[in-house]
Write a protein that holds these residues in place. Structure first.
Motif, PDB file in Angstrom:
ATOM      1  N   GLU A  10       0.839  -1.208   0.000  1.00 59.57           N
ATOM      2  CA  GLU A  10       0.000   0.000   0.000  1.00 59.57           C
ATOM      3  C   GLU A  10       0.867   1.249   0.000  1.00 59.57           C
ATOM      4  OE1 GLU A  10      -2.750  -0.012   3.226  1.00 59.57           O
ATOM      5  OE2 GLU A  10      -3.597  -1.963   2.682  1.00 59.57           O
ATOM      6  N   ILE A  11       0.493   2.226  -0.792  1.00 58.22           N
ATOM      7  CA  ILE A  11       1.223   3.492  -0.777  1.00 58.22           C
ATOM      8  C   ILE A  11       0.237   4.627  -0.533  1.00 58.22           C
ATOM      9  CG2 ILE A  11       2.865   4.960  -2.010  1.00 58.22           C
ATOM     10  CD1 ILE A  11       3.664   2.524  -3.591  1.00 58.22           C
ATOM     11  N   PRO A  12      -0.016   4.938   0.721  1.00 66.76           N
ATOM     12  CA  PRO A  12      -1.018   5.962   1.053  1.00 66.76           C
ATOM     13  C   PRO A  12      -0.661   7.311   0.436  1.00 66.76           C
ATOM     14  CG  PRO A  12      -0.301   4.768   3.028  1.00 66.76           C
ATOM     15  CD  PRO A  12       0.616   4.364   1.919  1.00 66.76           C
ATOM     16  N   GLY A  13      -1.680   7.994  -0.034  1.00 65.69           N
ATOM     17  CA  GLY A  13      -1.470   9.359  -0.526  1.00 65.69           C
ATOM     18  C   GLY A  13      -0.962   9.449  -1.950  1.00 65.69           C
ATOM     19  N   VAL A  14      -0.601   8.315  -2.565  1.00 68.61           N
ATOM     20  CA  VAL A  14      -0.139   8.346  -3.959  1.00 68.61           C
ATOM     21  C   VAL A  14      -1.176   7.613  -4.814  1.00 68.61           C
ATOM     22  CG1 VAL A  14       1.677   7.647  -5.567  1.00 68.61           C
ATOM     23  CG2 VAL A  14       2.279   8.381  -3.249  1.00 68.61           C
ATOM     24  N   SER A  15      -1.760   8.329  -5.762  1.00 74.54           N
ATOM     25  CA  SER A  15      -2.825   7.725  -6.564  1.00 74.54           C
ATOM     26  C   SER A  15      -2.242   6.744  -7.575  1.00 74.54           C
ATOM     27  CB  SER A  15      -3.600   8.811  -7.304  1.00 74.54           C
ATOM     28  OG  SER A  15      -2.776   9.386  -8.295  1.00 74.54           O
ATOM     29  N   ILE A  16      -3.091   5.835  -8.003  1.00 76.98           N
ATOM     30  CA  ILE A  16      -2.675   4.869  -9.024  1.00 76.98           C
ATOM     31  C   ILE A  16      -2.226   5.602 -10.282  1.00 76.98           C
ATOM     32  CG2 ILE A  16      -3.561   3.089 -10.589  1.00 76.98           C
ATOM     33  CD1 ILE A  16      -4.892   1.795  -8.388  1.00 76.98           C
ATOM     34  N   ALA A  17      -2.938   6.672 -10.633  1.00 72.16           N
ATOM     35  CA  ALA A  17      -2.583   7.409 -11.842  1.00 72.16           C
ATOM     36  C   ALA A  17      -1.157   7.950 -11.739  1.00 72.16           C
ATOM     37  CB  ALA A  17      -3.568   8.557 -12.067  1.00 72.16           C
ATOM     38  N   MET A  18      -0.853   8.559 -10.600  1.00 74.39           N
ATOM     39  CA  MET A  18       0.484   9.130 -10.398  1.00 74.39           C
ATOM     40  C   MET A  18       1.557   8.057 -10.455  1.00 74.39           C
ATOM     41  SD  MET A  18       0.692  11.707  -7.232  1.00 74.39           S
ATOM     42  CE  MET A  18       2.224  12.612  -7.266  1.00 74.39           C
ATOM     43  N   PHE A  19       1.284   6.994  -9.756  1.00 73.76           N
ATOM     44  CA  PHE A  19       2.217   5.888  -9.642  1.00 73.76           C
ATOM     45  C   PHE A  19       2.489   5.270 -11.025  1.00 73.76           C
ATOM     46  CE2 PHE A  19       2.657   1.226  -8.764  1.00 73.76           C
ATOM     47  CZ  PHE A  19       3.863   1.270  -8.087  1.00 73.76           C
ATOM     48  N   LEU A  20       1.409   4.985 -11.738  1.00 73.97           N
ATOM     49  CA  LEU A  20       1.555   4.320 -13.037  1.00 73.97           C
ATOM     50  C   LEU A  20       2.235   5.214 -14.061  1.00 73.97           C
ATOM     51  CD1 LEU A  20      -1.676   2.309 -13.841  1.00 73.97           C
ATOM     52  CD2 LEU A  20       0.678   1.515 -13.891  1.00 73.97           C
ATOM     53  N   LYS A  21       1.923   6.505 -13.992  1.00 71.52           N
ATOM     54  CA  LYS A  21       2.502   7.411 -14.983  1.00 71.52           C
ATOM     55  C   LYS A  21       3.998   7.579 -14.727  1.00 71.52           C
ATOM     56  CE  LYS A  21       1.739  11.769 -17.233  1.00 71.52           C
ATOM     57  NZ  LYS A  21       1.640  13.153 -16.816  1.00 71.52           N
ATOM     58  N   THR A  22       4.378   7.684 -13.453  1.00 69.07           N
ATOM     59  CA  THR A  22       5.804   7.790 -13.121  1.00 69.07           C
ATOM     60  C   THR A  22       6.537   6.551 -13.620  1.00 69.07           C
ATOM     61  OG1 THR A  22       5.079   8.778 -11.058  1.00 69.07           O
ATOM     62  CG2 THR A  22       7.401   8.302 -11.233  1.00 69.07           C
ATOM     63  N   SER A  23       5.929   5.418 -13.342  1.00 71.89           N
ATOM     64  CA  SER A  23       6.532   4.156 -13.709  1.00 71.89           C
ATOM     65  C   SER A  23       6.649   4.013 -15.231  1.00 71.89           C
ATOM     66  CB  SER A  23       5.655   3.052 -13.112  1.00 71.89           C
ATOM     67  OG  SER A  23       6.027   1.820 -13.603  1.00 71.89           O
ATOM     68  N   LEU A  24       5.548   4.268 -15.907  1.00 69.26           N
ATOM     69  CA  LEU A  24       5.526   4.118 -17.374  1.00 69.26           C
ATOM     70  C   LEU A  24       6.570   5.017 -18.025  1.00 69.26           C
ATOM     71  CD1 LEU A  24       4.085   2.853 -19.832  1.00 69.26           C
ATOM     72  CD2 LEU A  24       2.519   4.786 -19.806  1.00 69.26           C
ATOM     73  N   ASN A  25       6.644   6.255 -17.572  1.00 68.85           N
ATOM     74  CA  ASN A  25       7.583   7.190 -18.205  1.00 68.85           C
ATOM     75  C   ASN A  25       9.039   6.863 -17.872  1.00 68.85           C
ATOM     76  OD1 ASN A  25       5.933   8.662 -19.864  1.00 68.85           O
ATOM     77  ND2 ASN A  25       5.344  10.110 -18.247  1.00 68.85           N
ATOM     78  N   ALA A  26       9.273   6.331 -16.679  1.00 64.61           N
ATOM     79  CA  ALA A  26      10.646   5.928 -16.339  1.00 64.61           C
ATOM     80  C   ALA A  26      11.097   4.823 -17.292  1.00 64.61           C
ATOM     81  CB  ALA A  26      10.711   5.444 -14.897  1.00 64.61           C
ATOM     82  N   ILE A  27      10.189   3.914 -17.576  1.00 62.05           N
ATOM     83  CA  ILE A  27      10.531   2.789 -18.448  1.00 62.05           C
ATOM     84  C   ILE A  27      10.637   3.240 -19.900  1.00 62.05           C
ATOM     85  CG2 ILE A  27       9.568   0.623 -19.351  1.00 62.05           C
ATOM     86  CD1 ILE A  27       8.761   0.073 -16.361  1.00 62.05           C
ATOM     87  N   ARG A  28       9.748   4.130 -20.314  1.00 65.71           N
ATOM     88  CA  ARG A  28       9.810   4.632 -21.693  1.00 65.71           C
ATOM     89  C   ARG A  28      11.092   5.422 -21.948  1.00 65.71           C
ATOM     90  NH1 ARG A  28       5.007   4.545 -24.831  1.00 65.71           N
ATOM     91  NH2 ARG A  28       5.743   6.364 -25.979  1.00 65.71           N
ATOM     92  N   ARG A  29      11.505   6.204 -20.956  1.00 67.24           N
ATOM     93  CA  ARG A  29      12.758   6.965 -21.108  1.00 67.24           C
ATOM     94  C   ARG A  29      13.917   6.027 -21.401  1.00 67.24           C
ATOM     95  NH1 ARG A  29      10.910  10.324 -16.972  1.00 67.24           N
ATOM     96  NH2 ARG A  29      12.016   9.155 -15.378  1.00 67.24           N
ATOM     97  N   GLN A  30      13.954   4.946 -20.621  1.00 69.51           N
ATOM     98  CA  GLN A  30      15.028   3.969 -20.783  1.00 69.51           C
ATOM     99  C   GLN A  30      15.019   3.385 -22.199  1.00 69.51           C
ATOM    100  OE1 GLN A  30      17.410   2.951 -18.752  1.00 69.51           O
ATOM    101  NE2 GLN A  30      18.161   1.271 -20.032  1.00 69.51           N
ATOM    102  N   GLN A  31      13.814   3.183 -22.730  1.00 64.89           N
ATOM    103  CA  GLN A  31      13.695   2.567 -24.053  1.00 64.89           C
ATOM    104  C   GLN A  31      13.843   3.581 -25.173  1.00 64.89           C
ATOM    105  OE1 GLN A  31       9.859   0.789 -23.592  1.00 64.89           O
ATOM    106  NE2 GLN A  31      10.647  -1.029 -22.540  1.00 64.89           N
ATOM    107  N   GLY A  32      14.131   4.836 -24.809  1.00 66.03           N
ATOM    108  CA  GLY A  32      14.293   5.870 -25.824  1.00 66.03           C
ATOM    109  C   GLY A  32      12.984   6.312 -26.444  1.00 66.03           C
TER     110      GLY A  32
END
Lengths: 444, 253
Positions: free
Chosen positions: B89-111
């Motif tokens: 559980e990550i209180p105070g962090v929405s799924i949208a925020m979490f997923l977008k951070t994650s997705l963009n971190a991975i996309r950056r890596q993939q160029g």
């Protein structure tokens, strides 16, 4: 210092004459109230760490100041651009600006308040001996000796009066700017809400310089039956400033008082926030957060005093401490005899981000009535390793993951603020202080 | 894609993995089964880089690189995904925020260019529909107050969003009722592809009725005791794990 020496000390500084030159000095009851308050202050002087309530907060540096006399010279007004950078949009609030404790009509924008609402400067009301209940300045309302000093020295503040049944939809926004070096500022705000009235009041304390400014503020709130008041206080003083304040509410039957306190700036912030639930069926909420770094200190002393049956109180304070900062939370909930069916819950949670940071937390329940439901809890800990790993396993770098966790931890408190623009301003301030905060802002 | 040789791992001085050998190729679906406490979850966590485990011996190569050299976030960006048995559980962090951070971190890596708010929304909506998740989930704090089934759906939603090369799903089937199991299984099946490997860590054969594995492994006492085709899972369902352990002891003796 021994008591006698303390008194002589202030007299030598000619401080006992100061109240005679301040707002309302031509009004006998005001003069008397100020002089009596000064006597009470002088008899005790600044608290020392031997006082239980000040055990963790050292004011000795304050006691060495050259002067405590309120700043009485109108300072230069901050520029329009500087003002706009700090404050909430004028269009969304009834704005009163105070510079170094003096109301600035030029900078203010109270807008159309509508019937039943009176919002004025305290100085003007005192000078004109406008109808203010003199007993508001009685010793019985003082919770600390700094409250007495405020009564003696206050220059100005806001007085908000709501006629019964008035619902003020737009928040009242009181902006206090500390400008200059070594100034002493004594704001006094009075909120008197008639039966069933509703309002939101925001107090925002801004400091512009790394100056050893000192603010000693008091806000009094009188809630008649059925009143709802949200009081939001945001302290964002300069990095060398001392900010000491009392926020004291008294609640009549069925009223609801919600206090939000955000300590985000200043060298030392001390807030004494109290509410006395005098009538039955009252609701009191106290939310707060402190985000500290360097050698900053924030000290919250709160007291929720259940005097009558069926009261509800919820208190939620959170702290995040980095560097060599220090947080103090002392939260008292009293359930007096006769306050049956009280339902009180209190929690204080702290995150330590460095080994040098320190927290002293002291939740206290004093229960003298039967049939009550009271719980409290306090935690001090580090960021949760499992949460960090979970985020990292999704490609989020450790630094951003830590900042997101801190943001989430504090957001639980910020979310309770009823004004959306203020919420986002506080979120921005929090994120400005966190590594990778900028990239988190883009997600909002 | 993934090659594990003689992997030993311990936690707090206690050895849990005692010489794992495992090869996984792109396009394959592997099931790792075994009794409680056999080390299944440990293996999954070690591959994802959980810092609480010490690797005492052995090697793990992923796409030709030494996996143990990489931080957990680097592994994720290289395409490894762990579906947690107990999502945090990550209180105070929405799924949208979490997923977008994650997705963009991975996309950056993939160029790849980062997705903006609009692109993100349309993508996540599509995947949520697939997982039969209400859009209101986006604003809820990650896993906070979620039921067991909601947590698992959320794991598979992340899987679908991040499209990893190697997905390790640790008991993603546990705690699901039959309808939720079908939704989750459909989500996983939809991600089967020639370039992607999927590892299902599971206690029961149930999930394998929906997702047919290419290879089934039995993990017990920190070792892989037996590997076989899908029929092995059915045999385990009927006979339990005891016979595999007996058989392996006999071979050792």
């Amino acid at each position: 210092m021994e008591t006698m020496n303390v008194q002589e000390h202030w007299q030598n500084m000619a401080l006992d004459q100061v109240p005679l030159a301040l707002a309302g000095h031509e009004v006998p009851w005001v003069r008397e109230a100020r002089l009596a308050a000064f006597e009470r202050f002088a008899a005790r002087g600044f608290p020392t760490r031997r006082d239980e309530a000040w055990k963790y907060t050292d004011l000795s540096i304050l006691a060495k100041r050259a002067s405590f006399a309120p700043d009485n010279i109108p300072p230069d007004a901050p520029s329009e651009a500087a003002l706009n950078a700090w404050m909430l949009s004028r269009q969304n609030v009834h704005l009163m600006v105070f510079v170094n404790g003096h109301y600035s009509p030029e900078l203010s924008y109270p807008r159309n308040l509508g019937p039943g609402v009176q919002l004025e400067s305290l100085a003007g009301m005192l000078d004109e001996n406008a109808q203010l209940p003199p007993e508001l300045f009685d010793a019985v309302h003082e919770h600390t000796v700094l409250d007495a000093l405020n009564t003696a020295f206050t220059t100005d503040g806001a007085v908000l009066r709501l006629a019964p049944g008035t619902r003020l939809k737009t928040p009242v926004y009181l902006l206090y700017i500390a400008s200059g070096y070594g100034v002493s500022i004594y704001p006094r705000n009075i909120i008197l809400a008639g039966e069933g009235a509703e309002a939101t009041v925001i107090e925002h304390y801004m400091g512009t310089l790394d100056a050893h400014n000192f603010t000693d503020a008091v806000t009094q709130l009188e809630l008649a039956s059925g009143v709802t008041i949200d009081h939001c206080k945001l302290v964002q003083e300069g990095s060398a400033a001392f900010h000491i304040a009392g926020v004291h509410a008294r609640q009549k039957a069925g009223s609801r008082f919600v206090s939000h306190s955000f300590a985000l700036g200043g060298k030392l912030v001390r807030n004494d926030i109290t509410s006395s639930l005098d009538g039955p069926d009252c609701d009191c909420r106290m939310n707060g957060l402190y985000l500290l770094n360097g050698r900053q200190q924030a000290d919250h002393h709160t007291c929720i005093d259940h005097q009558a049956p069926r009261g509800t109180s919820r208190e939620c304070y959170r702290g995040v401490l980095d560097g060599a900062s220090r947080g103090v939370f002392d939260g008292k909930v009293i359930v007096r005899p006769g306050a049956e069916k009280t339902d009180a819950h209190q929690s204080n949670r702290n995150l330590l981000l460095s080994r040098q940071a320190e927290v002293d937390t002291k939740p206290q329940l004093e229960i003298y009535a039967d049939e009550v439901k009271c719980t409290h809890g306090a935690t001090v800990g580090q960021l949760d390793e499992d949460s960090l790993f979970y985020m990292q396993s999704r490609g989020i770098d450790a630094e951003t993951a830590r900042s997101l966790l801190v943001y989430g931890f504090l957001n639980d408190v910020i979310e309770r603020v009823p004004v959306s623009e203020l919420r986002s301003r506080i979120v921005d301030m929090v994120l400005d202080r966190l590594p990778q905060g900028e990239s988190i802002k883009e997600l909002l | 894609m993934l090659s594990i040789r003689n992997l030993h791992a311990s936690r707090d001085g206690k050895e849990i993995l005692r010489g794992i050998d495992l090869d996984i190729q792109a396009g394959e679906v592997h099931a790792i089964m075994g009794p409680n406490g056999s080390g299944k979850s440990t293996l999954a966590q070690v591959i994802a880089g959980q810092p609480g485990y010490q690797i005492t011996e052995g090697e793990v190569a992923y796409l030709g690189q030494d996996l143990m050299e990489l931080s957990p976030e680097e592994r994720a960006r290289e395409g490894i995904f762990l579906g947690f048995q107990y999502p945090v559980e990550i209180p105070g962090v929405s799924i949208a925020m979490f997923l977008k951070t994650s997705l963009n971190a991975i996309r950056r890596q993939q160029g790849l260019p980062e997705v903006d708010a609009m692109e993100f929304l349309s993508l996540v909506r599509e995947k949520m529909k697939l997982m039969q998740m209400n859009e209101a989930f986006l604003t809820r704090a990650v896993n906070e107050g979620f039921s067991g089934g909601e947590k698992k759906r959320n794991e598979v939603l992340q899987l679908a969003m991040l499209e990893p090369r190697l997905a390790i799903l640790d008991e993603t089937d546990s705690g699901l009722d039959i309808d939720a199991l079908e939704v989750v299984a459909n989500g996983i099946n939809g991600l089967r592809s020639a370039g992607r490997a999927i590892v299902l860590v599971t206690h029961y054969q149930r999930l394998l009725n929906y997702i047919k594995p290419d290879v089934v492994h039995v993990l017990a006492q920190g070792r892989i005791l037996k590997s076989g085709g899908p029929e092995l899972a059915l045999e385990l369902e009927q006979r339990g794990y005891g016979w595999v352990e007996q058989e392996s002891k006999a071979v050792a003796a």
